[in-house]
Design a protein around this motif. Structure first.
Motif, PDB file in Angstrom:
ATOM      1  N   GLY A  19       0.811  -1.214   0.000  1.00  0.00           N
ATOM      2  CA  GLY A  19       0.000   0.000   0.000  1.00  0.00           C
ATOM      3  C   GLY A  19       0.840   1.256   0.000  1.00  0.00           C
ATOM      4  N   LYS A  20       0.167   2.390   0.114  1.00  0.00           N
ATOM      5  CA  LYS A  20       0.852   3.672   0.172  1.00  0.00           C
ATOM      6  C   LYS A  20       1.658   3.766   1.464  1.00  0.00           C
ATOM      7  N   ASP A  21       2.639   4.659   1.453  1.00  0.00           N
ATOM      8  CA  ASP A  21       3.569   4.745   2.574  1.00  0.00           C
ATOM      9  C   ASP A  21       2.851   4.986   3.898  1.00  0.00           C
ATOM     10  N   ASN A  22       1.923   5.942   3.918  1.00  0.00           N
ATOM     11  CA  ASN A  22       1.231   6.241   5.177  1.00  0.00           C
ATOM     12  C   ASN A  22       0.369   5.067   5.630  1.00  0.00           C
ATOM     13  N   GLU A  23      -0.187   4.287   4.684  1.00  0.00           N
ATOM     14  CA  GLU A  23      -0.985   3.120   5.037  1.00  0.00           C
ATOM     15  C   GLU A  23      -0.111   2.024   5.633  1.00  0.00           C
ATOM     16  N   VAL A  24       1.072   1.855   5.059  1.00  0.00           N
ATOM     17  CA  VAL A  24       1.980   0.815   5.554  1.00  0.00           C
ATOM     18  C   VAL A  24       2.467   1.161   6.961  1.00  0.00           C
ATOM     19  N   ILE A  25       2.696   2.435   7.212  1.00  0.00           N
ATOM     20  CA  ILE A  25       3.091   2.845   8.566  1.00  0.00           C
ATOM     21  C   ILE A  25       1.995   2.477   9.556  1.00  0.00           C
ATOM     22  N   GLN A  26       0.750   2.685   9.175  1.00  0.00           N
ATOM     23  CA  GLN A  26      -0.351   2.303  10.064  1.00  0.00           C
ATOM     24  C   GLN A  26      -0.385   0.791  10.270  1.00  0.00           C
ATOM     25  N   GLN A  27      -0.130   0.020   9.212  1.00  0.00           N
ATOM     26  CA  GLN A  27      -0.066  -1.437   9.359  1.00  0.00           C
ATOM     27  C   GLN A  27       1.024  -1.833  10.350  1.00  0.00           C
ATOM     28  N   MET A  28       2.154  -1.152  10.282  1.00  0.00           N
ATOM     29  CA  MET A  28       3.243  -1.432  11.215  1.00  0.00           C
ATOM     30  C   MET A  28       2.835  -1.069  12.641  1.00  0.00           C
ATOM     31  N   ARG A  29       2.184   0.066  12.814  1.00  0.00           N
ATOM     32  CA  ARG A  29       1.745   0.478  14.144  1.00  0.00           C
ATOM     33  C   ARG A  29       0.700  -0.496  14.699  1.00  0.00           C
ATOM     34  N   ASP A  30      -0.128  -1.055  13.796  1.00  0.00           N
ATOM     35  CA  ASP A  30      -1.169  -1.996  14.216  1.00  0.00           C
ATOM     36  C   ASP A  30      -0.650  -3.418  14.413  1.00  0.00           C
ATOM     37  N   GLY A  31       0.598  -3.673  14.022  1.00  0.00           N
ATOM     38  CA  GLY A  31       1.173  -5.002  14.190  1.00  0.00           C
ATOM     39  C   GLY A  31       0.882  -5.960  13.058  1.00  0.00           C
ATOM     40  N   GLN A  89       2.385  12.164   7.742  1.00  0.00           N
ATOM     41  CA  GLN A  89       0.945  12.005   7.941  1.00  0.00           C
ATOM     42  C   GLN A  89       0.630  11.382   9.294  1.00  0.00           C
ATOM     43  N   HIS A  90       1.632  10.802   9.936  1.00  0.00           N
ATOM     44  CA  HIS A  90       1.481  10.276  11.294  1.00  0.00           C
ATOM     45  C   HIS A  90       2.211  11.152  12.309  1.00  0.00           C
ATOM     46  N   TYR A  91       3.300  11.764  11.873  1.00  0.00           N
ATOM     47  CA  TYR A  91       4.134  12.593  12.740  1.00  0.00           C
ATOM     48  C   TYR A  91       4.434  13.885  11.981  1.00  0.00           C
ATOM     49  N   PRO A  92       3.536  14.873  12.065  1.00  0.00           N
ATOM     50  CA  PRO A  92       3.643  16.080  11.236  1.00  0.00           C
ATOM     51  C   PRO A  92       4.942  16.856  11.399  1.00  0.00           C
ATOM     52  N   LEU A  93       5.627  16.711  12.528  1.00  0.00           N
ATOM     53  CA  LEU A  93       6.863  17.471  12.742  1.00  0.00           C
ATOM     54  C   LEU A  93       7.984  17.086  11.778  1.00  0.00           C
ATOM     55  N   MET A  94       7.765  16.051  10.953  1.00  0.00           N
ATOM     56  CA  MET A  94       8.725  15.792   9.877  1.00  0.00           C
ATOM     57  C   MET A  94       8.874  17.024   8.987  1.00  0.00           C
ATOM     58  N   GLY A  95       7.882  17.911   9.029  1.00  0.00           N
ATOM     59  CA  GLY A  95       7.912  19.124   8.222  1.00  0.00           C
ATOM     60  C   GLY A  95       9.068  20.051   8.527  1.00  0.00           C
ATOM     61  N   ILE A  96       9.721  19.888   9.660  1.00  0.00           N
ATOM     62  CA  ILE A  96      10.859  20.762   9.974  1.00  0.00           C
ATOM     63  C   ILE A  96      12.013  20.535   9.001  1.00  0.00           C
ATOM     64  N   PHE A  97      12.075  19.345   8.398  1.00  0.00           N
ATOM     65  CA  PHE A  97      13.155  19.064   7.445  1.00  0.00           C
ATOM     66  C   PHE A  97      12.955  19.808   6.133  1.00  0.00           C
ATOM     67  N   ASP A  98      11.832  20.497   5.985  1.00  0.00           N
ATOM     68  CA  ASP A  98      11.615  21.312   4.794  1.00  0.00           C
ATOM     69  C   ASP A  98      12.255  22.694   4.905  1.00  0.00           C
ATOM     70  N   MET A  99      12.910  22.975   6.029  1.00  0.00           N
ATOM     71  CA  MET A  99      13.698  24.212   6.117  1.00  0.00           C
ATOM     72  C   MET A  99      14.832  24.124   5.089  1.00  0.00           C
ATOM     73  N   PRO A 100      14.911  25.091   4.169  1.00  0.00           N
ATOM     74  CA  PRO A 100      15.875  24.973   3.062  1.00  0.00           C
ATOM     75  C   PRO A 100      17.258  25.541   3.380  1.00  0.00           C
ATOM     76  N   PHE A 101      18.239  25.089   2.613  1.00  0.00           N
ATOM     77  CA  PHE A 101      19.604  25.622   2.635  1.00  0.00           C
ATOM     78  C   PHE A 101      20.233  25.564   4.033  1.00  0.00           C
ATOM     79  N   GLU A 116       7.716   8.230  21.235  1.00  0.00           N
ATOM     80  CA  GLU A 116       6.733   8.552  22.272  1.00  0.00           C
ATOM     81  C   GLU A 116       5.350   8.795  21.679  1.00  0.00           C
ATOM     82  N   LYS A 117       5.294   9.495  20.539  1.00  0.00           N
ATOM     83  CA  LYS A 117       4.006   9.883  19.969  1.00  0.00           C
ATOM     84  C   LYS A 117       3.361   8.779  19.132  1.00  0.00           C
ATOM     85  N   LEU A 118       4.166   7.892  18.554  1.00  0.00           N
ATOM     86  CA  LEU A 118       3.617   6.845  17.685  1.00  0.00           C
ATOM     87  C   LEU A 118       3.685   5.453  18.304  1.00  0.00           C
ATOM     88  N   ASP A 119       4.356   5.319  19.437  1.00  0.00           N
ATOM     89  CA  ASP A 119       4.543   4.013  20.078  1.00  0.00           C
ATOM     90  C   ASP A 119       5.196   3.026  19.114  1.00  0.00           C
TER      91      ASP A 119
END
Length: 347
Positions: A75-87, A101-113, A141-144
């Motif tokens: 499946g799509k990446d975000n769906e597979v992450i949910q499958q992993m979280r669900d076991g 899509q599960h941990y929005p703070l990944m957005g900090i890596f979009d800071m350029p240069f 901690e947030k996704l277990d």
């Protein structure tokens, strides 16, 4: 929503069930999903998965088996992450966009240069760095989940286009640049004077070919693999973005392993990360990457002083979006990232 979730879970279970029909399964099985082909010589995720599987199976004397599901089979990446979280599966290597899509703070890596060079970036985007340990602990901690490794995904982003070479900030003016559907990416191009044009990945080649967009931004190996040199004349080495791949495991499964098995899984993951970094740099430099593209495209690197102008234009705009979306938590995380970069680079 519930029906959709059931369908996705059932589909994944059917795919897994067909695979599990194979005989002689080990006592414990790690079902590992990756986005790319199971090819250790052509992509970082393939290299990581191959090394991880070999070391785990040998190191545990076969008490733990690893099954690799490549090419987004489940499946799509975000769906597979949910499958992993669900076991449903035990592990996956996720993209920054999928994990966001599960941990929005990944957005900090979009800071350029942010990074002076790829060596600094590799030291920072790592569980060996203080920032990497802190960032991984927050995900856990947030996704277990258990974060077993982080690696920069295929290297720095560069910009291609079919209109003109980009040598100064003014050269970006009104260039229609394809972006992912991410507000930070769109604002980055807009702040540089370009016209961001979000498009899904399957449409990008045709859009470049027909002139719907003038250019796009991606890491060098992806530019080469997608054959964008067939429809783009100019490649500019901007090194403006870098996003991680994250190797994660279901926490319950990880904790069910014996101490000896966990030891093997941990060192296998570390070794897998080194393998992914190595193949990424090789592909980037070889005829599978920059060396091959230089024969087909006009390639240039922006002068350091001019790159400072790019950074001064883009960073405040993207930081404002991060603050708007994540508040003080986002700003604190960006500050921690920048502090780690400064420490690693000696500045």
């Amino acid at each position: 929503m519930i029906i959709s979730r059931i369908v996705k879970t059932t589909t994944a279970a059917c795919v897994l069930g067909l695979t599990l029909a194979a005989p002689a399964l080990a006592e414990k099985t790690i079902r590992l999903s990756i986005l790319h082909p199971e090819d250790p010589y052509n992509n970082a995720q393939g290299a990581m998965a191959t090394v991880f599987k070999s070391l785990v199976e040998v190191g545990t004397n076969g008490s733990v088996n690893v099954q690799i599901f490549p090419d987004g089979t489940l499946g799509k990446d975000n769906e597979v992450i949910q499958q992993m979280r669900d076991g449903i599966i035990q592990a996956n290597i996720s993209s920054s966009g999928g994990l966001a899509q599960h941990y929005p703070l990944m957005g900090i890596f979009d800071m350029p240069f942010l990074y002076a060079n790829i060596a600094d970036a590799q030291d920072v985007v790592s569980l060996e760095s203080d920032f990497g340990k802190m960032f991984a602990a927050d995900i856990e901690e947030k996704l277990d989940v258990e974060v077993l490794g982080m690696i920069e995904a295929e290297g720095f982003f560069s910009i291609t286009n079919s209109v003109r070479p980009i040598e100064t900030l003014e050269d970006m003016a009104e260039l229609k640049i394809r972006t992912m559907t991410l507000p930070t990416h769109e604002e980055l191009i807009r702040s540089l004077g370009g016209a961001p044009t979000p498009l899904p990945w399957p449409e990008v080649y045709t859009a470049l070919q027909t002139g719907v967009v003038d250019g796009q931004m991606n890491p060098i190996p992806i530019v080469a693999h997608a054959k964008f040199s067939e429809v783009q004349e100019y490649l500019t080495i901007t090194q403006h973005l870098l996003t991680p791949y994250t190797l994660m495991m279901n926490s319950d499964f990880y904790n069910s392993l014996t101490d000896e098995e966990r030891y093997v899984v941990d060192y296998a993951a570390r070794s897998a990360v080194y393998a992914g970094k190595g193949i990424g740099r090789i592909n980037e430099a070889s005829d599978k990457g920059l060396a091959g593209l230089r024969e087909a495209m006009k390639v240039n690197m922006i002068a350091p002083a001019e790159l400072e102008r790019f950074a001064e234009a883009a960073q405040p705009a993207v930081l404002a979006l991060i603050e708007e979306k994540f508040g003080q938590e986002g700003l604190d995380m960006v500050n921690a990232l920048q502090a780690e970069i400064a420490r690693v680079s000696g500045n």
